[in-house]
Design a protein around this motif. Structure first.
Motif, PDB file in Angstrom:
ATOM      1  N   LEU A 181       0.652  -1.238  -0.066  1.00 51.33           N
ATOM      2  CA  LEU A 181      -0.119  -0.045  -0.130  1.00 51.33           C
ATOM      3  C   LEU A 181       0.823   1.279  -0.266  1.00 51.33           C
ATOM      4  CD1 LEU A 181      -2.892   0.244  -0.098  1.00 51.33           C
ATOM      5  CD2 LEU A 181      -2.924   0.616   2.324  1.00 51.33           C
ATOM      6  N   TYR A 182       1.904   1.290   0.620  1.00 50.11           N
ATOM      7  CA  TYR A 182       2.830   2.372   1.005  1.00 50.11           C
ATOM      8  C   TYR A 182       4.063   2.474  -0.379  1.00 50.11           C
ATOM      9  CZ  TYR A 182       0.278   2.755   5.097  1.00 50.11           C
ATOM     10  OH  TYR A 182      -0.647   3.321   6.163  1.00 50.11           O
ATOM     11  N   ASP A 183       3.940   1.523  -1.289  1.00 52.48           N
ATOM     12  CA  ASP A 183       4.897   1.278  -2.134  1.00 52.48           C
ATOM     13  C   ASP A 183       4.922   2.557  -2.972  1.00 52.48           C
ATOM     14  OD1 ASP A 183       5.561  -1.004  -1.526  1.00 52.48           O
ATOM     15  OD2 ASP A 183       4.818  -2.039  -3.229  1.00 52.48           O
ATOM     16  N   PRO A 184       6.008   3.352  -3.506  1.00 54.76           N
ATOM     17  CA  PRO A 184       6.038   4.224  -4.576  1.00 54.76           C
ATOM     18  C   PRO A 184       5.134   4.176  -5.792  1.00 54.76           C
ATOM     19  CG  PRO A 184       8.421   3.549  -4.144  1.00 54.76           C
ATOM     20  CD  PRO A 184       7.438   2.517  -3.609  1.00 54.76           C
ATOM     21  N   PRO A 185       4.665   5.324  -6.312  1.00 46.82           N
ATOM     22  CA  PRO A 185       3.694   5.301  -7.329  1.00 46.82           C
ATOM     23  C   PRO A 185       4.233   4.384  -8.401  1.00 46.82           C
ATOM     24  CG  PRO A 185       3.743   7.402  -6.391  1.00 46.82           C
ATOM     25  CD  PRO A 185       4.845   6.472  -5.935  1.00 46.82           C
ATOM     26  N   LYS A 186       3.075   3.900  -9.099  1.00 44.28           N
ATOM     27  CA  LYS A 186       3.475   3.120 -10.167  1.00 44.28           C
ATOM     28  C   LYS A 186       3.928   3.870 -11.605  1.00 44.28           C
ATOM     29  CE  LYS A 186       3.352  -1.231  -8.092  1.00 44.28           C
ATOM     30  NZ  LYS A 186       3.149  -0.744  -7.016  1.00 44.28           N
ATOM     31  N   THR A 187       3.230   5.146 -11.446  1.00 45.08           N
ATOM     32  CA  THR A 187       3.293   5.820 -12.799  1.00 45.08           C
ATOM     33  C   THR A 187       3.974   7.321 -12.357  1.00 45.08           C
ATOM     34  OG1 THR A 187       1.238   7.070 -12.640  1.00 45.08           O
ATOM     35  CG2 THR A 187       1.059   4.652 -13.590  1.00 45.08           C
ATOM     36  N   ASP A 188       4.065   8.263 -13.198  1.00 44.67           N
ATOM     37  CA  ASP A 188       4.619   9.494 -12.975  1.00 44.67           C
ATOM     38  C   ASP A 188       3.490  10.421 -13.041  1.00 44.67           C
ATOM     39  OD1 ASP A 188       3.902   9.347 -15.753  1.00 44.67           O
ATOM     40  OD2 ASP A 188       5.811  10.028 -16.565  1.00 44.67           O
ATOM     41  N   ASP A 189       2.368   9.925 -12.743  1.00 44.00           N
ATOM     42  CA  ASP A 189       1.199  10.918 -12.826  1.00 44.00           C
ATOM     43  C   ASP A 189       1.126  11.477 -11.228  1.00 44.00           C
ATOM     44  OD1 ASP A 189      -1.700  11.779 -12.751  1.00 44.00           O
ATOM     45  OD2 ASP A 189      -1.899  10.717 -14.586  1.00 44.00           O
ATOM     46  N   PRO A 190       1.130  12.571 -11.137  1.00 44.86           N
ATOM     47  CA  PRO A 190       0.797  13.312  -9.872  1.00 44.86           C
ATOM     48  C   PRO A 190      -0.424  13.072  -9.201  1.00 44.86           C
ATOM     49  CG  PRO A 190       0.575  14.798 -11.658  1.00 44.86           C
ATOM     50  CD  PRO A 190       0.951  13.805 -12.262  1.00 44.86           C
ATOM     51  N   TYR A 191      -1.504  12.729  -9.935  1.00 42.39           N
ATOM     52  CA  TYR A 191      -2.767  12.259  -9.483  1.00 42.39           C
ATOM     53  C   TYR A 191      -2.857  11.009  -8.970  1.00 42.39           C
ATOM     54  CZ  TYR A 191      -4.275  17.265 -10.611  1.00 42.39           C
ATOM     55  OH  TYR A 191      -4.508  18.420 -10.863  1.00 42.39           O
ATOM     56  N   GLU A 192      -1.978  10.049  -9.324  1.00 40.06           N
ATOM     57  CA  GLU A 192      -2.144   8.669  -9.015  1.00 40.06           C
ATOM     58  C   GLU A 192      -2.156   8.732  -7.196  1.00 40.06           C
ATOM     59  OE1 GLU A 192       0.207   4.388  -8.616  1.00 40.06           O
ATOM     60  OE2 GLU A 192       1.030   6.118  -9.848  1.00 40.06           O
ATOM     61  N   ILE A 193      -3.154   7.847  -6.917  1.00 37.06           N
ATOM     62  CA  ILE A 193      -3.542   7.840  -5.390  1.00 37.06           C
ATOM     63  C   ILE A 193      -2.262   7.042  -4.728  1.00 37.06           C
ATOM     64  CG2 ILE A 193      -4.939   6.458  -3.825  1.00 37.06           C
ATOM     65  CD1 ILE A 193      -7.352   7.257  -5.479  1.00 37.06           C
ATOM     66  N   ARG A 194      -2.044   7.674  -3.755  1.00 34.86           N
ATOM     67  CA  ARG A 194      -0.786   7.346  -2.869  1.00 34.86           C
ATOM     68  C   ARG A 194      -0.837   7.121  -1.333  1.00 34.86           C
ATOM     69  NH1 ARG A 194       3.137  10.993  -5.937  1.00 34.86           N
ATOM     70  NH2 ARG A 194       1.649  10.479  -7.411  1.00 34.86           N
ATOM     71  N   PHE A 195      -0.197   6.283  -0.613  1.00 34.38           N
ATOM     72  CA  PHE A 195      -0.607   6.393   0.812  1.00 34.38           C
ATOM     73  C   PHE A 195       0.867   6.592   1.500  1.00 34.38           C
ATOM     74  CE2 PHE A 195      -4.059   3.933  -0.899  1.00 34.38           C
ATOM     75  CZ  PHE A 195      -5.180   4.140   0.202  1.00 34.38           C
ATOM     76  N   VAL A 196       0.789   7.347   2.455  1.00 31.96           N
ATOM     77  CA  VAL A 196       1.978   7.836   3.045  1.00 31.96           C
ATOM     78  C   VAL A 196       1.736   7.167   4.471  1.00 31.96           C
ATOM     79  CG1 VAL A 196       2.724   9.463   1.563  1.00 31.96           C
ATOM     80  CG2 VAL A 196       1.300  10.226   3.363  1.00 31.96           C
ATOM     81  N   PRO A 197       2.903   6.916   5.351  1.00 30.02           N
ATOM     82  CA  PRO A 197       2.764   6.520   6.789  1.00 30.02           C
ATOM     83  C   PRO A 197       2.158   7.769   7.560  1.00 30.02           C
ATOM     84  CG  PRO A 197       4.898   5.791   5.951  1.00 30.02           C
ATOM     85  CD  PRO A 197       4.239   6.712   4.926  1.00 30.02           C
ATOM     86  N   LYS A 198       1.488   7.565   8.708  1.00 26.54           N
ATOM     87  CA  LYS A 198       0.929   8.512   9.423  1.00 26.54           C
ATOM     88  C   LYS A 198       1.886   9.311  10.200  1.00 26.54           C
ATOM     89  CE  LYS A 198      -1.916   9.085  13.414  1.00 26.54           C
ATOM     90  NZ  LYS A 198      -3.047   8.506  14.391  1.00 26.54           N
ATOM     91  N   GLU A 199       1.938  10.791  10.175  1.00 27.04           N
ATOM     92  CA  GLU A 199       2.643  11.774  10.727  1.00 27.04           C
ATOM     93  C   GLU A 199       1.881  12.325  11.800  1.00 27.04           C
ATOM     94  OE1 GLU A 199       4.474  14.278   7.988  1.00 27.04           O
ATOM     95  OE2 GLU A 199       4.750  13.076   6.386  1.00 27.04           O
ATOM     96  N   GLU A 200       2.473  11.745  13.022  1.00 22.98           N
ATOM     97  CA  GLU A 200       1.796  12.273  14.068  1.00 22.98           C
ATOM     98  C   GLU A 200       1.563  13.779  14.162  1.00 22.98           C
ATOM     99  OE1 GLU A 200      -0.223  10.445  16.460  1.00 22.98           O
ATOM    100  OE2 GLU A 200       0.400   8.590  15.801  1.00 22.98           O
ATOM    101  N   LYS A 201       2.809  14.403  13.930  1.00 23.53           N
ATOM    102  CA  LYS A 201       2.676  15.932  14.111  1.00 23.53           C
ATOM    103  C   LYS A 201       1.596  16.595  13.326  1.00 23.53           C
ATOM    104  CE  LYS A 201       5.778  20.095  14.039  1.00 23.53           C
ATOM    105  NZ  LYS A 201       6.942  20.558  13.842  1.00 23.53           N
TER     106      LYS A 201
END
Length: 249
Positions: A181-201
């Motif tokens: 789920l947190y892998d880098p995007p598969k395309t160079d499209d800026p709108y590709e849905i991506r997940f990033v780890p939770k940042e508490e701050k």
């Protein structure tokens, strides 16, 4: 038209072919863009539970999506997918749905990761079928399992004969999808849905801002009241407005 992946591959959207109509050749690109804008607005109006979709920045014929499953056999599943739209939409074939990491399901081809959408839409009917209908079908397959003429015969057989083993394979596919789920995007499209780890701050800052907004609304805030009320206090007059009066001295 296509969206280029970082590995050099592309998500094919089947370029326009055999379109001889002069009107279509002249206005085709504008009509296509208008049609897809209308389709996306229709999709937003449906508010399908657990489904989030956004068109690609590179091509209007590619939409990125993700589905969250909150109950049933596929509970806690999170699957990213793409909607691939024919270039001659809405007069062409049915749009396709391809998963990034396929769920274990009778209607999903394990090799191509593609959902058997044509089962529900054998012939695409303009002004009758819409892309939101396809996404609704996508959601339903996880709650009503159809094993007839399956693309994944193993899944169909296990569901019919060994449900416990089927559930275990489903959990494996859910875990596999989440693992990437947190892998880098598969395309160079800026709108590709991506997940990033939770940042508490970051989350704490947003949470405090939301809480402040809720408190202000509860307290009435600094909202300025303007316009007409339904009735004036002490007066049976509809749509009345308070008037400032001065007493002559």
């Amino acid at each position: 038209m296509s969206t280029t992946s970082r590995g050099g591959k592309s998500l094919s959207t089947q370029p326009m072919q055999n379109i001889n109509n002069p009107t279509h050749q002249t206005y085709g690109p504008f009509f296509l863009e208008y049609s897809l804008m209308a389709e996306y607005n229709l999709l937003r109006a449906q508010n399908l539970p657990g489904i989030y979709v956004i068109p690609s920045a590179r091509s209007p014929l590619v939409w990125f999506g993700v589905i969250f499953l909150r109950h049933g056999l596929y509970q806690d599943g999170v699957f990213k997918f793409c909607v691939l739209i024919p270039a001659n939409y809405p007069d062409g074939d049915c749009p396709r749905i391809v998963f990034e990491h396929p769920p274990f399901h009778p209607l999903v081809d394990e090799k191509t990761s593609e959902l058997d959408v044509k089962r529900a839409f054998p012939q695409w009917k303009r002004n009758v079928n819409h892309i939101w209908n396809i996404l609704l079908f996508l959601r339903r397959i996880f709650f009503k399992i159809d094993t007839n003429k399956s693309l994944n015969e193993e899944a169909a057989e296990l569901y019919e004969k060994e449900l416990t083993a089927y559930k275990a394979k489903v959990v494996e596919s859910i875990d596999a999808s989440k693992l990437h789920l947190y892998d880098p995007p598969k395309t160079d499209d800026p709108y590709e849905i991506r997940f990033v780890p939770k940042e508490e701050k970051l989350h704490e800052t947003r949470k405090q801002a939301m809480a402040k907004s809720i408190r202000e609304k509860a307290d009435g805030g600094n909202v300025q009241r303007r316009g007409y009320s339904w009735v004036a206090q002490g007066m049976p007059v509809l749509f009345s407005k308070l008037q400032n009066t001065r007493t002559a001295t």
